[in-house]
Design a protein around this motif. Structure first.
Motif, short mmCIF file in Angstrom:
data_model
loop_
_atom_site.label_atom_id
_atom_site.label_comp_id
_atom_site.label_asym_id
_atom_site.label_seq_id
_atom_site.Cartn_x
_atom_site.Cartn_y
_atom_site.Cartn_z
N TRP A 25 16.84 -2.13 -3.10
CA TRP A 25 15.34 -1.89 -3.41
C TRP A 25 15.17 -0.15 -3.86
N GLU A 26 14.86 -0.36 -5.12
CA GLU A 26 14.71 1.19 -5.81
C GLU A 26 13.14 1.32 -5.98
N GLU A 27 12.61 2.31 -5.09
CA GLU A 27 11.07 2.78 -5.22
C GLU A 27 10.94 3.16 -6.72
N GLN A 28 9.83 2.79 -7.29
CA GLN A 28 9.25 3.21 -8.78
C GLN A 28 8.20 4.14 -8.48
N GLN A 29 8.08 5.08 -9.65
CA GLN A 29 7.19 6.26 -9.30
C GLN A 29 5.77 5.98 -9.99
N TYR A 30 5.30 4.76 -9.75
CA TYR A 30 4.14 4.51 -10.41
C TYR A 30 2.96 4.80 -9.10
N LYS A 31 1.85 5.25 -9.89
CA LYS A 31 0.91 5.74 -8.93
C LYS A 31 -0.42 4.68 -9.04
N ILE A 32 -0.74 3.84 -8.24
CA ILE A 32 -1.75 2.87 -8.19
C ILE A 32 -2.49 2.88 -7.02
N PRO A 82 0.72 -1.10 -0.06
CA PRO A 82 -0.10 0.00 -0.03
C PRO A 82 0.85 1.17 -0.06
N ASN A 83 2.43 1.22 0.36
CA ASN A 83 2.99 2.43 0.22
C ASN A 83 3.90 2.46 -0.87
N GLY A 84 3.79 1.60 -1.79
CA GLY A 84 4.74 2.22 -3.07
C GLY A 84 5.03 0.47 -3.66
N ILE A 85 5.93 0.73 -4.76
CA ILE A 85 6.56 -0.11 -5.58
C ILE A 85 8.08 -0.15 -5.72
N TRP A 86 8.43 -1.19 -5.22
CA TRP A 86 10.05 -1.21 -5.45
C TRP A 86 10.52 -2.33 -6.48
N LEU A 87 11.73 -1.90 -6.89
CA LEU A 87 12.38 -3.04 -8.00
C LEU A 87 13.76 -3.10 -7.37
N LEU A 88 14.02 -4.54 -7.32
CA LEU A 88 15.57 -4.82 -6.73
C LEU A 88 16.55 -4.75 -7.84
#
Length: 286
Positions: free
Chosen positions: A34-41, A23-29
């Motif tokens: 872990w790098e947070e991705q700027q996708y708003k869902i 619920p607090n974001g999307i991350w790609l390893l």
């Protein structure tokens, strides 16, 4: 893990990509970080699958999101309903989305069909979808699993013969193609077992002789003292024992006609004597 914001709802990976969503974001390893991705869902992440090319499909209470190249696309109207719980890739570049009501199937950006109870899905509550190693799509629901083969046929895996509980929460496949099923009451294992017709005949004939034939050569059904546990079988009397034995007599007769095996002849004779006894003991007219 550093870099992530709990809670994490879903982990998905394909190829070299591993994603974490919540619920607090999307991350790609990437490179161990872990790098947070700027996708708003929507925050209500229920399921996700990576495409292996930097893209991500996310099932949420608000619909299905396609996240790719920094852009986000929300699909709602094309789905059976916007309550999406699971998403998976299928053969032929199809994308299957499990929603309230069934499964919505998309290919090349267009929804091409829906799978509902009319098409064999046993419940409108779809919890998980996975593609097996032999390209069969397994759809887990609140009332068992339905398997859709590439040729369009489908088959149901249901009840204690297959599952510890009919509510299926998740499905995973091992390297041998066996299915591990997470249910409300534990884990069920459905194995693949390859055999030729001779081996199949030997297996079922042994089951018949060991469990279903009893003196004076009655063929009958069984009951399980522990539901779902086939090791707890015991014989039981049934008013259809004569019918079952008649079918068994025909089988042994055909076996003798085809093979001239004296074992088949002797067993057919025993079954006939029992059927004649059933007729005589009742005192009915011939």
């Amino acid at each position: 893990h550093p870099g992530l914001k709990s809670p994490i709802s879903v982990i998905t990976s394909k190829g070299t990509e591993t994603w974490a969503l919540g619920p607090n974001g999307i991350w790609l390893l990437k490179n161990g970080n872990w790098e947070e991705q700027q996708y708003k869902i929507a925050r209500s992440v229920r399921g996700a699958t990576a495409d292996g090319n930097g893209g991500l499909w996310v099932a949420t209470d608000a619909g299905l999101y396609q996240c790719s190249g920094g852009q986000t696309k929300l699909l709602q109207d094309e789905l059976i309903s916007a309550y999406a719980k699971t998403v998976a890739f299928a053969p032929g570049s199809e994308i299957w989305t499990g929603v309230m009501g069934g499964v919505s199937v998309m290919k090349d950006g267009t929804f091409i069909k829906t799978l509902t109870p009319e098409q064999g899905v046993p419940s409108i509550f779809v919890n998980c979808i996975q593609q097996s190693t032999d390209s069969v799509m397994w759809v887990g629901t609140e009332v068992g699993i339905v398997r859709f083969a590439p040729d369009g046929s489908h088959s149901l895996r249901f009840s204690k013969r297959w599952l510890t509980n009919n509510k299926v929460n998740d499905i995973a496949f091992d390297k041998n193609g066996s299915a591990w099923i997470a249910t409300e009451n534990g884990v069920s294992l459905i194995k693949r077992n390859t055999m030729d017709l001779t081996e199949k005949q030997k297996y079922f004939y042994n089951e018949l002789m060991t469990k279903h034939i009893r003196e004076p050569w009655i063929c009958g059904n069984l009951r399980l003292t522990v539901p779902g546990d086939t090791s707890t079988w015991e014989n039981s009397d049934d008013d259809n024992d004569g019918e079952y034995t008649g079918g068994y007599l025909a089988m042994e007769s055909f076996r003798y006609a085809a093979t001239k095996d004296p074992d088949a002849q002797e067993k057919a004779r025993k079954a006939f004597h029992f059927l004649r006894y059933l007729q005589e003991v009742t005192g009915t007219d011939n």
